[in-house]
Design a protein around this motif. Sequence first.
Motif, mmCIF file in Angstrom:
data_model
loop_
_atom_site.group_PDB
_atom_site.id
_atom_site.type_symbol
_atom_site.label_atom_id
_atom_site.label_comp_id
_atom_site.label_asym_id
_atom_site.label_seq_id
_atom_site.Cartn_x
_atom_site.Cartn_y
_atom_site.Cartn_z
ATOM 1 N N THR A 3 36.334 29.063 45.593
ATOM 2 C CA THR A 3 36.792 30.450 45.455
ATOM 3 C C THR A 3 37.762 30.778 46.589
ATOM 4 O O THR A 3 37.799 30.084 47.602
ATOM 5 C CB THR A 3 35.613 31.461 45.499
ATOM 6 N N GLY A 4 38.475 31.851 46.402
ATOM 7 C CA GLY A 4 39.532 32.195 47.367
ATOM 8 C C GLY A 4 39.066 33.188 48.449
ATOM 9 O O GLY A 4 39.923 33.811 49.081
ATOM 10 N N HIS A 5 37.779 33.346 48.646
ATOM 11 C CA HIS A 5 37.306 34.287 49.678
ATOM 12 C C HIS A 5 37.914 33.965 51.036
ATOM 13 O O HIS A 5 37.964 32.808 51.444
ATOM 14 C CB HIS A 5 35.781 34.192 49.821
ATOM 15 N N TYR B 212 39.806 31.236 39.350
ATOM 16 C CA TYR B 212 41.194 31.694 39.425
ATOM 17 C C TYR B 212 41.323 33.072 38.779
ATOM 18 O O TYR B 212 41.347 33.208 37.554
ATOM 19 C CB TYR B 212 42.072 30.652 38.715
ATOM 20 N N SER B 213 41.419 34.096 39.636
ATOM 21 C CA SER B 213 41.542 35.462 39.102
ATOM 22 C C SER B 213 42.997 35.784 38.773
ATOM 23 O O SER B 213 43.279 36.700 38.025
ATOM 24 C CB SER B 213 41.022 36.463 40.129
ATOM 25 N N ASP C 258 44.662 35.511 46.541
ATOM 26 C CA ASP C 258 43.811 34.516 47.207
ATOM 27 C C ASP C 258 43.626 33.263 46.364
ATOM 28 O O ASP C 258 43.814 32.145 46.845
ATOM 29 C CB ASP C 258 42.423 35.108 47.523
HETATM 30 N N1 LIG Z 1 38.264 37.371 37.263
HETATM 31 C C1 LIG Z 1 38.050 36.299 37.986
HETATM 32 N N2 LIG Z 1 38.086 35.086 37.439
HETATM 33 C C2 LIG Z 1 37.864 33.976 38.162
HETATM 34 N N3 LIG Z 1 37.586 34.011 39.471
HETATM 35 C C3 LIG Z 1 37.536 35.188 40.087
HETATM 36 C C4 LIG Z 1 37.754 36.404 39.379
HETATM 37 N N4 LIG Z 1 37.661 37.428 40.256
HETATM 38 C C5 LIG Z 1 37.390 36.880 41.448
HETATM 39 N N5 LIG Z 1 37.315 35.538 41.370
HETATM 40 C C6 LIG Z 1 37.050 34.573 42.462
HETATM 41 O O1 LIG Z 1 36.296 35.234 43.476
HETATM 42 C C7 LIG Z 1 37.041 35.257 44.685
HETATM 43 C C8 LIG Z 1 36.764 36.571 45.379
HETATM 44 O O2 LIG Z 1 37.325 37.590 44.647
HETATM 45 P P1 LIG Z 1 37.098 39.112 44.977
HETATM 46 O O3 LIG Z 1 37.010 39.266 46.440
HETATM 47 O O4 LIG Z 1 38.012 39.922 44.172
HETATM 48 O O5 LIG Z 1 35.760 39.193 44.263
HETATM 49 P P2 LIG Z 1 34.434 39.946 44.626
HETATM 50 O O6 LIG Z 1 34.097 40.794 43.465
HETATM 51 O O7 LIG Z 1 34.493 40.506 45.957
HETATM 52 O O8 LIG Z 1 33.527 38.663 44.518
HETATM 53 P P3 LIG Z 1 32.493 38.067 45.506
HETATM 54 O O9 LIG Z 1 31.282 38.745 45.259
HETATM 55 O O10 LIG Z 1 32.411 36.637 45.060
HETATM 56 O O11 LIG Z 1 33.003 38.298 46.871
HETATM 57 C C9 LIG Z 1 38.469 35.079 44.247
HETATM 58 O O12 LIG Z 1 39.250 34.519 45.293
HETATM 59 C C10 LIG Z 1 38.351 34.148 43.088
HETATM 60 O O13 LIG Z 1 38.222 32.815 43.538
#
Ligand SMILES: Nc1ncnc2c1ncn2[C@@H]1O[C@H](COP(=O)(O)OP(=O)(O)OP(=O)(O)O)[C@@H](O)[C@H]1O
Length: 441
Positions: free
Chosen positions: A112-114, A18-19, A23
């Motif tokens: 995760t919310g991807h 949970y960021s 998402d």
């Molecule tokens: N600071 C955080 N704390 C917890 N979960 C996070 C955090 N940042 C991102 N996430 C998780 O990762 C998912 C993808 O986020 P985001 O696209 O910003 O990250 P990303 O850096 O592209 O990561 P990924 O490499 O996993 O794609 C978010 O939906 C969330 O579930």
Amino acid sequence: MIETIIHRYKNKSFLIAYSGGLDSTVLLYQILKIKKKIPQIKIRAIHINHNLTCHSKKWVQHCEKTCIKHQIPLIIENIYIDLNEKNIEEKLRIKRYNVIYKHLLFDDVLLTGHHMNDQCETFFLSLKRGSGPTGLSGMSLETMFGSKKIIRPFLNITKKTLLLWAYHKNLNWIEDFSNSNINYDRNFIRQKIIPIFEERWPFFLKNCLRTIKICQEETELLTNFLNKMIHGLIKFDGSLNIITFKNMKKELATALIRHWISLKKIKAPSYKNIQSIYYQMIFSRKDANPKIILKNNEIRRYKKSLYLIEAQPNFTNRFLFWHNINLPLTLPNNLGYLEEDNNGIILPKPKNNELINIRFQYEGKILILGRNQKRKIKKIWQEKNIPPWLRNKIPLLFYNNIFIGALGVFIIKIDNINKETWTIAWKNNLLSNHRYIFSFY
Ligand SMILES: Nc1ncnc2c1ncn2[C@@H]1O[C@H](COP(=O)(O)OP(=O)(O)OP(=O)(O)O)[C@@H](O)[C@H]1O
């Protein structure tokens, strides 16, 4: 659809990454909605504070507030990174996943919310790096994450859909202003590239996803094929028998090499590296000793096989004295230790005034026990089947400047007038790993 996925794992517990952004906020609320129907599902959340901006604390507070409101146990962890470093995005990601991994309990699944947009951005990033079908396959709905599982329930859903749902439900989330910083590659693709494509071809994202799906299917097909084929080529010590590779199509040989390396769970080598391995290892002279360096590992060829070994520190000039033989002697670079032990190797005993010392390199001719002619040490190593990269890992025992033996491999023929002996054991992992291939005794 997300309900179907969650239902499949209803007996597991879920850790939501949970960021606080759109998402993962939608993810959190959708899971809460599902929990109303399937009350037995257990959920926890984890927020990683990247400590990148002065707003970071506010995000932590926001996440705490939401989780308290909905009675979701929340883990908060801090990570720090030097902003002057290169590749911050990648480094943060790795740190974040490492921290999250530590919190996954036995029965946890990470959510995760991807979403679809993330998937397409990843595809573009792979294109930029010049990846093949495996790299272009992007993320999967479900992937193993060490011994745990990550599920990305929104992977087939667009960001727009998530946004509409969040507005409809009147949700609160954090806007990460660093998302508008197009110095980061992902943001550049998100802000500057995809909107242009979508404006001209409204189905672009969906079609991009189809390409990813095709790449995934072809990768799976190829992986199955290579798995079957490589089966008979991998020897019991993990090396790859390449004797038939010269007569194979180059594409098949390189695919097998790439697949063999992927089974070692190290970062996939670049296209250029695979080509180098092919040309330098398959077609090199029999007695050549080629080496390709892959970050922390090396690919070596020895006789008919390829070996993947950890990068070797050079300690050929190391010299150790063993002053007190009542105490074990620790060897450098995790090579274990030597100690006097009745189950060890029987050696001529040093005289009182002789200094026992250990070295890791010797050149020249030697006469070993059981022989009546001197031979170059290189020939003895070859005879004993010790590959070049192990040769300077074997402790060479000396009394003053007299070479006594390579522990576990051979003993030098010397005049031992008193016939007095002692026994030394070399306790290490090297012997046990290679016992069956190399002629240690
Ligand atoms: N600071 C955080 N704390 C917890 N979960 C996070 C955090 N940042 C991102 N996430 C998780 O990762 C998912 C993808 O986020 P985001 O696209 O910003 O990250 P990303 O850096 O592209 O990561 P990924 O490499 O996993 O794609 C978010 O939906 C969330 O579930």
